[in-house]
Design a protein around this motif. Structure first.
Motif, PDB file in Angstrom:
ATOM      1  N   GLU A 161       0.832  -1.218   0.000  1.00  0.00           N
ATOM      2  CA  GLU A 161       0.000   0.000   0.000  1.00  0.00           C
ATOM      3  C   GLU A 161       0.864   1.265   0.000  1.00  0.00           C
ATOM      4  OE1 GLU A 161      -3.190   0.273  -0.726  1.00  0.00           O
ATOM      5  OE2 GLU A 161      -3.000  -1.887  -1.010  1.00  0.00           O
ATOM      6  N   LYS A 162       1.935   1.263   0.784  1.00  0.00           N
ATOM      7  CA  LYS A 162       2.836   2.425   0.792  1.00  0.00           C
ATOM      8  C   LYS A 162       3.520   2.589  -0.572  1.00  0.00           C
ATOM      9  CE  LYS A 162       3.939   2.725   5.695  1.00  0.00           C
ATOM     10  NZ  LYS A 162       4.976   2.571   6.730  1.00  0.00           N
ATOM     11  N   ALA A 163       3.904   1.465  -1.179  1.00  0.00           N
ATOM     12  CA  ALA A 163       4.543   1.534  -2.496  1.00  0.00           C
ATOM     13  C   ALA A 163       3.566   2.063  -3.539  1.00  0.00           C
ATOM     14  CB  ALA A 163       5.068   0.162  -2.901  1.00  0.00           C
ATOM     15  N   ARG A 164       2.331   1.596  -3.515  1.00  0.00           N
ATOM     16  CA  ARG A 164       1.326   2.084  -4.464  1.00  0.00           C
ATOM     17  C   ARG A 164       1.066   3.573  -4.260  1.00  0.00           C
ATOM     18  NH1 ARG A 164      -1.360  -1.443  -7.547  1.00  0.00           N
ATOM     19  NH2 ARG A 164      -3.340  -0.316  -7.538  1.00  0.00           N
ATOM     20  N   HIS A 165       1.051   4.023  -3.022  1.00  0.00           N
ATOM     21  CA  HIS A 165       0.894   5.457  -2.745  1.00  0.00           C
ATOM     22  C   HIS A 165       2.088   6.236  -3.313  1.00  0.00           C
ATOM     23  CE1 HIS A 165       0.046   9.208  -0.686  1.00  0.00           C
ATOM     24  NE2 HIS A 165       1.293   9.178  -0.227  1.00  0.00           N
ATOM     25  N   PHE A 166       3.289   5.748  -3.058  1.00  0.00           N
ATOM     26  CA  PHE A 166       4.497   6.423  -3.543  1.00  0.00           C
ATOM     27  C   PHE A 166       4.491   6.545  -5.072  1.00  0.00           C
ATOM     28  CE2 PHE A 166       8.899   6.052  -5.127  1.00  0.00           C
ATOM     29  CZ  PHE A 166       9.416   7.243  -4.629  1.00  0.00           C
ATOM     30  N   TYR A 167       4.280   5.410  -5.760  1.00  0.00           N
ATOM     31  CA  TYR A 167       4.332   5.430  -7.221  1.00  0.00           C
ATOM     32  C   TYR A 167       3.121   6.120  -7.836  1.00  0.00           C
ATOM     33  CZ  TYR A 167       8.369   2.366  -7.053  1.00  0.00           C
ATOM     34  OH  TYR A 167       9.618   1.855  -6.822  1.00  0.00           O
ATOM     35  N   GLY A 168       1.935   5.921  -7.267  1.00  0.00           N
ATOM     36  CA  GLY A 168       0.717   6.483  -7.848  1.00  0.00           C
ATOM     37  C   GLY A 168       0.473   7.933  -7.483  1.00  0.00           C
ATOM     38  N   GLU A 169       0.607   8.269  -6.202  1.00  0.00           N
ATOM     39  CA  GLU A 169       0.294   9.624  -5.741  1.00  0.00           C
ATOM     40  C   GLU A 169       1.484  10.577  -5.842  1.00  0.00           C
ATOM     41  OE1 GLU A 169      -2.817  10.497  -4.961  1.00  0.00           O
ATOM     42  OE2 GLU A 169      -3.400   8.431  -5.437  1.00  0.00           O
ATOM     43  N   LEU A 170       2.632  10.149  -5.343  1.00  0.00           N
ATOM     44  CA  LEU A 170       3.786  11.051  -5.310  1.00  0.00           C
ATOM     45  C   LEU A 170       4.485  11.172  -6.661  1.00  0.00           C
ATOM     46  CD1 LEU A 170       5.236  10.076  -1.831  1.00  0.00           C
ATOM     47  CD2 LEU A 170       3.696  11.960  -2.401  1.00  0.00           C
ATOM     48  N   LEU A 171       4.666  10.047  -7.353  1.00  0.00           N
ATOM     49  CA  LEU A 171       5.334  10.090  -8.654  1.00  0.00           C
ATOM     50  C   LEU A 171       4.351  10.189  -9.825  1.00  0.00           C
ATOM     51  CD1 LEU A 171       8.191   7.467  -8.149  1.00  0.00           C
ATOM     52  CD2 LEU A 171       8.284   9.951  -7.870  1.00  0.00           C
ATOM     53  N   ALA A 172       3.059  10.043  -9.541  1.00  0.00           N
ATOM     54  CA  ALA A 172       1.984  10.178 -10.530  1.00  0.00           C
ATOM     55  C   ALA A 172       2.086   9.158 -11.661  1.00  0.00           C
ATOM     56  CB  ALA A 172       1.926  11.602 -11.084  1.00  0.00           C
ATOM     57  N   PHE A 173       2.568   7.949 -11.358  1.00  0.00           N
ATOM     58  CA  PHE A 173       2.575   6.880 -12.350  1.00  0.00           C
ATOM     59  C   PHE A 173       1.177   6.270 -12.426  1.00  0.00           C
ATOM     60  CE2 PHE A 173       7.292   5.788 -11.443  1.00  0.00           C
ATOM     61  CZ  PHE A 173       7.703   6.839 -12.248  1.00  0.00           C
ATOM     62  N   GLU A 174       0.844   5.748 -13.585  1.00  0.00           N
ATOM     63  CA  GLU A 174      -0.407   5.028 -13.738  1.00  0.00           C
ATOM     64  C   GLU A 174      -0.275   3.686 -13.026  1.00  0.00           C
ATOM     65  OE1 GLU A 174      -3.202   3.040 -17.217  1.00  0.00           O
ATOM     66  OE2 GLU A 174      -1.283   3.949 -17.761  1.00  0.00           O
ATOM     67  N   LEU A 175      -1.237   3.383 -12.156  1.00  0.00           N
ATOM     68  CA  LEU A 175      -1.238   2.104 -11.452  1.00  0.00           C
ATOM     69  C   LEU A 175      -2.215   1.170 -12.144  1.00  0.00           C
ATOM     70  CD1 LEU A 175      -1.207   3.200  -7.706  1.00  0.00           C
ATOM     71  CD2 LEU A 175       0.711   2.603  -9.186  1.00  0.00           C
ATOM     72  N   LEU A 176      -1.729   0.005 -12.497  1.00  0.00           N
ATOM     73  CA  LEU A 176      -2.546  -0.987 -13.166  1.00  0.00           C
ATOM     74  C   LEU A 176      -3.063  -1.995 -12.140  1.00  0.00           C
ATOM     75  CD1 LEU A 176      -0.287  -1.564 -16.278  1.00  0.00           C
ATOM     76  CD2 LEU A 176      -2.308  -0.121 -16.101  1.00  0.00           C
ATOM     77  N   PRO A 177      -4.116  -2.742 -12.466  1.00  0.00           N
ATOM     78  CA  PRO A 177      -4.625  -3.733 -11.521  1.00  0.00           C
ATOM     79  C   PRO A 177      -3.548  -4.766 -11.168  1.00  0.00           C
ATOM     80  CG  PRO A 177      -6.170  -3.409 -13.339  1.00  0.00           C
ATOM     81  CD  PRO A 177      -4.910  -2.655 -13.687  1.00  0.00           C
ATOM     82  N   LEU A 178      -3.511  -5.174  -9.903  1.00  0.00           N
ATOM     83  CA  LEU A 178      -2.484  -6.099  -9.423  1.00  0.00           C
ATOM     84  C   LEU A 178      -2.510  -7.438 -10.152  1.00  0.00           C
ATOM     85  CD1 LEU A 178      -2.586  -5.413  -5.604  1.00  0.00           C
ATOM     86  CD2 LEU A 178      -0.816  -4.756  -7.223  1.00  0.00           C
ATOM     87  N   GLU A 179      -3.688  -7.891 -10.590  1.00  0.00           N
ATOM     88  CA  GLU A 179      -3.769  -9.190 -11.260  1.00  0.00           C
ATOM     89  C   GLU A 179      -3.023  -9.222 -12.593  1.00  0.00           C
ATOM     90  OE1 GLU A 179      -7.657  -7.001 -11.823  1.00  0.00           O
ATOM     91  OE2 GLU A 179      -6.462  -7.561 -10.109  1.00  0.00           O
ATOM     92  N   LEU A 180      -2.689  -8.074 -13.162  1.00  0.00           N
ATOM     93  CA  LEU A 180      -1.918  -8.037 -14.409  1.00  0.00           C
ATOM     94  C   LEU A 180      -0.472  -8.476 -14.208  1.00  0.00           C
ATOM     95  CD1 LEU A 180      -3.123  -4.758 -16.142  1.00  0.00           C
ATOM     96  CD2 LEU A 180      -3.738  -7.112 -16.683  1.00  0.00           C
ATOM     97  N   LEU A 181      -0.005  -8.464 -12.963  1.00  0.00           N
ATOM     98  CA  LEU A 181       1.372  -8.837 -12.664  1.00  0.00           C
ATOM     99  C   LEU A 181       1.712 -10.221 -13.189  1.00  0.00           C
ATOM    100  CD1 LEU A 181       4.067  -8.380 -11.144  1.00  0.00           C
ATOM    101  CD2 LEU A 181       2.953  -9.363  -9.136  1.00  0.00           C
ATOM    102  N   HIS A 182       0.813 -11.146 -13.104  1.00  0.00           N
ATOM    103  CA  HIS A 182       1.094 -12.527 -13.475  1.00  0.00           C
ATOM    104  C   HIS A 182       0.565 -12.918 -14.847  1.00  0.00           C
ATOM    105  CE1 HIS A 182       2.737 -13.147  -9.542  1.00  0.00           C
ATOM    106  NE2 HIS A 182       1.668 -12.609  -9.031  1.00  0.00           N
ATOM    107  N   ALA A 183       0.068 -11.938 -15.586  1.00  0.00           N
ATOM    108  CA  ALA A 183      -0.500 -12.225 -16.928  1.00  0.00           C
ATOM    109  C   ALA A 183       0.615 -12.451 -17.941  1.00  0.00           C
ATOM    110  CB  ALA A 183      -1.387 -11.076 -17.371  1.00  0.00           C
TER     111      ALA A 183
END
Length: 183
Positions: A161-183
């Motif tokens: 959750e902290k990593a998603r906040h850092f990348y999504g909110e602070l760095l403004a990266f697009e966050l994709l659904p977690l289930e795509l990780l293993h696709a």
């Protein structure tokens, strides 16, 4: 799109790592330096290390290899998993897949998977024994051979959750659904 500028790895054997990445994967020597009384990574006074850089076909990108002599680098624990904290995997496109795979295995890499074909290009997973990192070797497009070129990197974090906040909110990266990780 995020562009990589550097991947930094700690090696248990710097000369072996330099040989592995240069003779095995095709990177070129970018020089190095030694440091004493280093204050990096909160190691405290008296920390000493050698740092070396390697470059490939990517502009403004380097591999940075560290080897600490004080404190001494400890090998990864026998029960270490790729899901543990830190850089765990990256993909490298190489111009001659067969030759590269033969070289890295001769230089001590562990082949983790048999080669598979994705989108017409071969891929294989290996493990670098000196850094513990997993590398996906990817065959370059025959129409435009290139390499070595890092195409992606993954890392594991201790708090998702902290990593998603850092990348999504602070760095403004697009966050994709977690289930795509293993696709």
């Amino acid at each position: 799109m995020l562009h990589f500028f550097q991947i930094a790895l700690v090696s248990t054997d710097l000369p072996a790592s330099l040989r592995f990445y240069s003779e095995g994967l095709g990177y070129k020597n970018g020089g190095g330096t030694g440091s004493w009384e280093s204050r990096i990574q909160n190691l405290g006074p008296g920390a000493r290390h050698i740092m070396w850089w390697l470059v490939g076909d990517q502009k403004f990108f380097q591999l940075e290899l560290f080897n600490y002599t004080h404190p001494v680098v400890r090998p990864l624990p026998a029960d270490w998993r790729p899901s543990d904290h830190g850089w765990t995997r990256f993909g490298v496109v190489v111009p001659d897949f067969d030759d590269c795979l033969e070289r890295v295995i001769r230089l001590g890499a562990q082949q983790i998977t048999a080669p598979i074909v994705k989108e017409g290009r071969r891929h294989v997973a290996i493990r670098d024994l000196y850094t513990g990192v997993y590398i996906e070797i990817i065959e370059s497009d025959p129409k435009k051979p290139s390499g070595p070129t890092v195409t992606y990197a993954t890392s594991s974090v201790s708090d998702l959750e902290k990593a998603r906040h850092f990348y999504g909110e602070l760095l403004a990266f697009e966050l994709l659904p977690l289930e795509l990780l293993h696709a």
